[in-house]
Design a protein around this motif. Structure first.
Motif, short mmCIF file in Angstrom:
data_model
loop_
_atom_site.label_atom_id
_atom_site.label_comp_id
_atom_site.label_asym_id
_atom_site.label_seq_id
_atom_site.Cartn_x
_atom_site.Cartn_y
_atom_site.Cartn_z
N LEU A 345 0.85 -1.19 0.00
CA LEU A 345 0.00 0.00 0.00
C LEU A 345 0.89 1.24 0.00
O LEU A 345 2.02 1.20 0.50
CB LEU A 345 -0.90 0.03 1.23
CG LEU A 345 -1.93 -1.09 1.38
CD1 LEU A 345 -2.56 -1.04 2.76
CD2 LEU A 345 -3.00 -0.98 0.31
N PHE A 346 0.37 2.32 -0.54
CA PHE A 346 1.12 3.57 -0.57
C PHE A 346 0.21 4.71 -0.13
O PHE A 346 -0.90 4.88 -0.63
CB PHE A 346 1.63 3.85 -1.99
CG PHE A 346 2.38 5.16 -2.14
CD1 PHE A 346 3.64 5.31 -1.55
CD2 PHE A 346 1.84 6.22 -2.85
CE1 PHE A 346 4.34 6.50 -1.68
CE2 PHE A 346 2.54 7.42 -2.98
CZ PHE A 346 3.79 7.56 -2.40
N GLN A 347 0.69 5.48 0.84
CA GLN A 347 -0.01 6.70 1.26
C GLN A 347 0.55 7.85 0.41
O GLN A 347 1.72 8.20 0.55
CB GLN A 347 0.22 6.96 2.75
CG GLN A 347 -0.31 5.87 3.66
CD GLN A 347 -1.81 6.00 3.89
OE1 GLN A 347 -2.42 6.99 3.55
NE2 GLN A 347 -2.41 4.97 4.48
N PHE A 364 3.70 0.63 2.67
CA PHE A 364 3.42 -0.31 3.74
C PHE A 364 3.21 -1.69 3.13
O PHE A 364 2.73 -1.82 2.00
CB PHE A 364 2.18 0.13 4.53
CG PHE A 364 2.35 1.45 5.20
CD1 PHE A 364 2.85 1.54 6.48
CD2 PHE A 364 2.04 2.63 4.52
CE1 PHE A 364 3.03 2.77 7.10
CE2 PHE A 364 2.21 3.86 5.11
CZ PHE A 364 2.72 3.94 6.41
N GLY A 365 3.55 -2.72 3.89
CA GLY A 365 3.40 -4.09 3.40
C GLY A 365 4.42 -4.45 2.35
O GLY A 365 4.22 -5.41 1.59
N LEU A 366 5.52 -3.71 2.29
CA LEU A 366 6.56 -3.94 1.28
C LEU A 366 7.57 -4.95 1.79
O LEU A 366 8.09 -4.82 2.91
CB LEU A 366 7.24 -2.61 0.95
CG LEU A 366 8.26 -2.59 -0.18
CD1 LEU A 366 7.59 -2.88 -1.51
CD2 LEU A 366 8.97 -1.22 -0.23
N HIS A 367 7.84 -5.97 0.97
CA HIS A 367 8.80 -7.02 1.32
C HIS A 367 9.88 -7.13 0.25
O HIS A 367 9.77 -6.55 -0.83
CB HIS A 367 8.09 -8.36 1.47
CG HIS A 367 7.10 -8.41 2.59
ND1 HIS A 367 7.47 -8.48 3.92
CD2 HIS A 367 5.74 -8.38 2.59
CE1 HIS A 367 6.39 -8.50 4.68
NE2 HIS A 367 5.32 -8.44 3.90
N TYR A 482 -8.86 -0.23 0.43
CA TYR A 482 -9.18 1.17 0.73
C TYR A 482 -9.48 1.34 2.21
O TYR A 482 -9.06 2.33 2.83
CB TYR A 482 -10.37 1.61 -0.12
CG TYR A 482 -10.91 2.97 0.25
CD1 TYR A 482 -10.18 4.12 0.02
CD2 TYR A 482 -12.17 3.10 0.86
CE1 TYR A 482 -10.66 5.38 0.36
CE2 TYR A 482 -12.67 4.35 1.20
CZ TYR A 482 -11.92 5.48 0.96
OH TYR A 482 -12.40 6.72 1.30
N ALA A 483 -10.21 0.41 2.80
CA ALA A 483 -10.51 0.51 4.24
C ALA A 483 -9.22 0.51 5.04
O ALA A 483 -9.08 1.28 6.01
CB ALA A 483 -11.42 -0.65 4.66
N LEU A 484 -8.26 -0.32 4.64
CA LEU A 484 -6.97 -0.35 5.32
C LEU A 484 -6.20 0.96 5.10
O LEU A 484 -5.55 1.47 6.02
CB LEU A 484 -6.16 -1.55 4.84
CG LEU A 484 -4.84 -1.85 5.55
CD1 LEU A 484 -5.03 -1.96 7.05
CD2 LEU A 484 -4.23 -3.14 5.00
N ASP A 487 -7.66 3.35 7.53
CA ASP A 487 -7.28 3.01 8.90
C ASP A 487 -5.82 3.38 9.18
O ASP A 487 -5.48 3.85 10.27
CB ASP A 487 -7.48 1.52 9.15
CG ASP A 487 -8.95 1.12 9.23
OD1 ASP A 487 -9.80 2.02 9.36
OD2 ASP A 487 -9.24 -0.09 9.12
N LEU A 488 -4.96 3.17 8.17
CA LEU A 488 -3.55 3.54 8.34
C LEU A 488 -3.40 5.04 8.55
O LEU A 488 -2.63 5.48 9.41
CB LEU A 488 -2.75 3.11 7.11
CG LEU A 488 -2.23 1.67 7.07
CD1 LEU A 488 -1.67 1.34 5.68
CD2 LEU A 488 -1.14 1.47 8.13
#
Length: 508
Positions: A345-347, A364-367, A482-484, A487-488
């Motif tokens: 995800l990207f803000q 976020f969630g980057l591996h 989108y909900a996440l 929330d982030l």
């Protein structure tokens, strides 16, 4: 067939576009206008340089068209809204123009939020004061540059400066007047509004207001010498570029949300009554009795441009050397990333956000097993999610049932489909070149009787439009993401000021 000249000035480029009466682009010329940043958060431009660059663009577009200037029936200007362009009492520039990306006055806006000024302004003007609002910048100048404040003779907007240079006349239009100082219900200036901001001394500095398609002057001999226009060519009042873009893509109307994916995330819909809510600006529409409700933040495709600059520079140089497009080059990479599951995800808050001035961007969630394509997908989805924040606000107040999308990124079919899926709305993209300039040209044509009104677009919209319908499965997946995303943003709110403080303390 007559020609119409639309002049469109954005954050970095001023454009002159000649259209024929059918809406076809006859010629286009651009000039870059240097951005001045003399200190952090100050984003300005030299007003004389802006006019010179615009005049050069107009002269070039006339020469490029191969048509005599006498065929130009009328001229209209549009430009970035908000910000501030000041004149002294002799109508001379009073320092540099201040762009809408300027944030020097952020502390003023925050103080007004805390002391109740913002609430009073919302009730009377239909919008919350923000860092680049004319009211907020003027208060900052009052407190930090009192000599400049005392010399203010006229408070105008960017497009109004170009109108002055073309015609010698000072004024603004209905859409621009509502950026700070008009009564949201009567749509005209009110005596009690300037005092809300402590700006009562400027009562005589506000410009006269005309309708966007009203002829307000004619090209002067001096302007004609610089531009190649004929002296006496009619000039109409013009309009705020947000409204112009919606008009230009056929998205100005009730039941439709017009989306401009550019430097700003712009989302707007028209109503026939004022509706006041802190989540959107309730501003004047094209005519009295219409309101254009805009939910906006500086968090859209500037993030995509940053990604290209930072992670795709070599590919971009190669594409340009080969006469190709970096967007086309990345298309397979984006499609492949969309075809597989991803946690990334990207803000998209590199340059601003709907969540205040301290919000910042992040993945976020980057591996380690994720690649550039996964990051590109996250950036595109993050941009679409930020637009959805605003579209959801407008859906709560006005229930639009469809969207129209413009902006350079909208030309990519994969991206347009992401918007449809992320918004859960049918999204139409029109093959409109230079939407804001065409919106201005529609006003010019209306002003001299070529069109019945600015909304009587002569083009066959069905013929030039592509409709993207949301895919139910993909929309459901993106709804969870989108909900996440939301929330982030909520969870990070207390941390953003602390993160910003790290830079403030560096080197001490």
């Amino acid at each position: 067939m007559a020609l119409l000249l639309g002049i469109d000035n954005g954050s970095t480029v001023t454009k002159a576009v000649l259209f024929d009466e059918a809406g076809r682009v006859v010629a286009l010329a651009r000039r870059r206008v240097p951005t001045l940043m003399p200190r952090p958060r100050h984003v300005e431009r030299d007003m004389g340089a802006l006019w010179s660059a615009t005049a050069e663009a107009v002269a070039e577009v006339i020469a490029q068209s191969g048509r005599p200037a006498g065929e130009i029936a009328a001229v209209a200007t549009t430009a970035h809204g908000d910000g501030l362009y000041l004149l002294d009492r002799r109508a001379r520039p009073l320092g540099p123009g201040i762009l809408s990306l300027d944030s020097r006055a952020g502390d003023v806006a925050a103080a007004w939020e805390a002391d109740g000024t913002a609430r009073r302004a919302l009730e009377r003007t239909g919008q919350m004061p923000h860092a680049s609002a004319p009211s907020v910048i003027l208060a900052w100048i009052r407190d930090n540059d009192p000599d400049r404040f005392a010399r203010i003779g006229h408070v105008i907007a960017c497009k109004d400066w170009l109108r002055l240079c073309l015609t010698g006349g000072i004024g603004t239009d209905l859409t621009e007047a509502s950026t700070a100082f008009t009564d949201v219900r009567t749509q005209v200036y009110a005596d009690d509004i300037l005092p809300i901001f402590g700006l009562g001394a400027l009562a005589d500095a506000l410009p006269q207001v005309a309708l966007p398609d009203e002829v307000v002057g004619h090209v002067t001999p001096d302007a004609a010498r610089l531009t190649g226009l004929l002296p006496g060519t009619p000039v109409v009042a013009g309009l705020h570029d947000v409204t112009a873009s919606a008009l230009g893509i056929g998205g100005y109307g009730r039941g439709v949300v017009a989306i401009v994916a550019g430097t700003y995330s712009i989302n707007e819909t028209v109503s026939d009554a004022p509706s006041v809510d802190r989540r959107w600006f309730c501003r004047n529409g094209l005519a009295r009795g219409e309101w254009n409700n805009m939910s906006i933040s500086p968090a859209s495709t500037a993030n995509y441009d940053w990604f290209l600059d930072q992670l795709c520079a070599a590919d971009r140089a190669r594409a340009e050397a080969e006469g190709g497009s970096i967007h086309d080059m990345l298309e397979p990479e984006l499609r492949e990333a969309l075809a597989r599951p991803s946690s990334v995800l990207f803000q998209p808050y590199l340059y601003g956000s709907p969540h205040g001035a301290t919000a910042s961007a992040g993945f976020f969630g980057l591996h380690g097993w994720h690649g550039r394509g996964d990051m590109l997908r996250a950036v595109v989805e993050g941009i679409a999610f930020n637009h959805r924040v605003h579209v959801d606000a407008l859906r709560g107040g006005f229930a639009p049932t469809e969207a129209r999308l413009t902006g350079g990124i909208s030309r990519n079919p994969t991206v347009a489909q992401v918007f449809a899926d992320a918004l859960g709305l049918p999204v139409t993209v029109t093959a409109t070149e230079e939407a804001a300039a065409w919106g201005a040209a529609l006003c010019a044509g209306s002003g001299v009787g070529i069109f019945t009104s600015p909304r009587h677009d002569p083009r066959d919209m069905a013929e030039i439009s592509i409709l993207y319908r949301p895919d139910p499965g993909r929309s459901a997946d993106l709804a969870r993401a989108y909900a996440l995303h939301c929330d982030l943003a909520a969870a990070l709110a207390p941390f953003w000021p602390r993160i910003e403080a790290l830079a403030e303390g560096a080197g001490r």
